[in-house]
Design an enzyme around this catalytic site. Sequence first.
Site, PDB file in Angstrom:
ATOM      1  N   ASP A  89       0.710  -0.895   0.162  1.00  0.00           N
ATOM      2  CA  ASP A  89       0.190   0.217   0.091  1.00  0.00           C
ATOM      3  C   ASP A  89       0.702   1.120   0.056  1.00  0.00           C
ATOM      4  OD1 ASP A  89      -3.114   0.495   1.352  1.00  0.00           O
ATOM      5  OD2 ASP A  89      -2.263   1.992   1.466  1.00  0.00           O
ATOM      6  N   ASP A  99      -3.103   2.151  -6.428  1.00  0.00           N
ATOM      7  CA  ASP A  99      -1.644   2.874  -4.847  1.00  0.00           C
ATOM      8  C   ASP A  99      -1.747   1.689  -3.802  1.00  0.00           C
ATOM      9  OD1 ASP A  99      -4.202   2.710  -3.539  1.00  0.00           O
ATOM     10  OD2 ASP A  99      -3.661   4.283  -2.003  1.00  0.00           O
ATOM     11  N   GLU A 100      -2.136   0.876  -4.601  1.00  0.00           N
ATOM     12  CA  GLU A 100      -2.109  -1.055  -3.550  1.00  0.00           C
ATOM     13  C   GLU A 100      -2.066  -2.525  -4.523  1.00  0.00           C
ATOM     14  OE1 GLU A 100      -5.946  -2.345  -1.038  1.00  0.00           O
ATOM     15  OE2 GLU A 100      -5.056   0.368  -0.537  1.00  0.00           O
TER      16      GLU A 100
END
Length: 415
Positions: A16, A141-142
Amino acid sequence: MSPPQSAPLRRIAHLDMDAFYASVELLRYPQLKGLPVVIGGGRRPQEEDPETARGERAPHKIPVAEFARLQGYSGRGVITTATYAARRFGVGSAMGLMTAAKLCPDAILLPVDFAAYQHYSRTFKDIILEIAPLMEDRGIDEVYIDFTHVPGGQREGGRVLARLIQKSIFDATGLTCSVGVAPNKLLAKMASEFNKPNGIAIVFENDLQTKIWPRACRKINGIGPKADEKLQQLGIHTIGELAQQEVGRLIDHFGQKTGAWMFDAAHGLDTRPVVLESAQVSISRETTFERDLHAVRDKAELGAIFTRLCAQVAQDLARQGYVGKTIGIKLRYDDFKSITRDLTLPDYTGDANAIRHHAGLCLKRAPLQQRLRLLGVRVGSLITASEHLTSLTKKAPEPMQGVQTAMDLTPADAP
DNA sequence: TCTGGGGTCCTAGGACCC
DNA sequence: TCTGGGGTCCTAGGACCC
């Protein structure tokens, strides 16, 4: 020490990026490091375009004093990301900017630059793929990464590989991330939060009671505010308490599927594989108006927005190579209640006019007395344009290809 | 303090078919 | 006639996630 020839332990990582949007902005504006900064949508308030006012100066030369502040913001935007310095004032994701302005009026407000975040997203994912090829995209974003068969993926439970990935991403971009490595996705997702920011957490099956059970049920990915509220009322607060329940009791309150899933989750069980790609289901565009609009009194304005949304969806479909056959709309009224209407066509389409026409039919089935704050258009039941072509050519050659019949010449949309 | 935009999955009822 | 069960598709709403 386990013998080297034994089957490798399943090791799944969740990675993350830390305060992703804000961190990308700080790369561009390093002079803002350590200051409360929020990234938010919506129009700029007052003053004219700040970029023009700043002229040709390089971003990192713009004095801090010249950045827009939260103070005086008016509009319907929300915070997408806040720097850690801003979070100390109690502001955070999904909070309205008006609210945030009261908590931290001096925070710097930056507009969302989605293209920049996309660029860094692509970059960090490419770096991971070079090291570990089995990666699942979970948004901008992950990601999940299967460490199980990656060389070095078992060392120190995955810590060595996690550290390597962290360093590679940082060296290439200047961005930090947090990683959790565990026997499955569920636990890895929880673990990635343990040592945020820029941390690593390793979880083994044996750690369940010490590292997982003391935490709140809400920490389980999939238990949201509603389910949590219900659990609280049943006197269940921690994951450990959830695990002690009889599965039948959970099924009674949450249904067969959810109840059984909750029970497994509380025991750290999750067999979902890490998947490289999954088929997209729908594409949509929606917009919240700057002021609430009325279907009759603001007909022209609403109609223009409606047509634009349909054109954007058609463009997105074309760009991504999809066609769909379920056309739908979403309305949000001034009291924030939402409704949807949709209809399924006999054939797939990606055409803006067809989408507009059928979305218009959906709109006719919706109550339009109340003022509206949002309008959305969606196309679902997607298949790729190439699958669509293949299926067309395989179909019975009814009228010959390229030959129009009298029927075909009748405008489908005749008034 | 009045709350963005883009998604996925689940549930549940009714239609329709076998 | 008054009683079937299962499967699939469609529609609407809602929870949840990033």
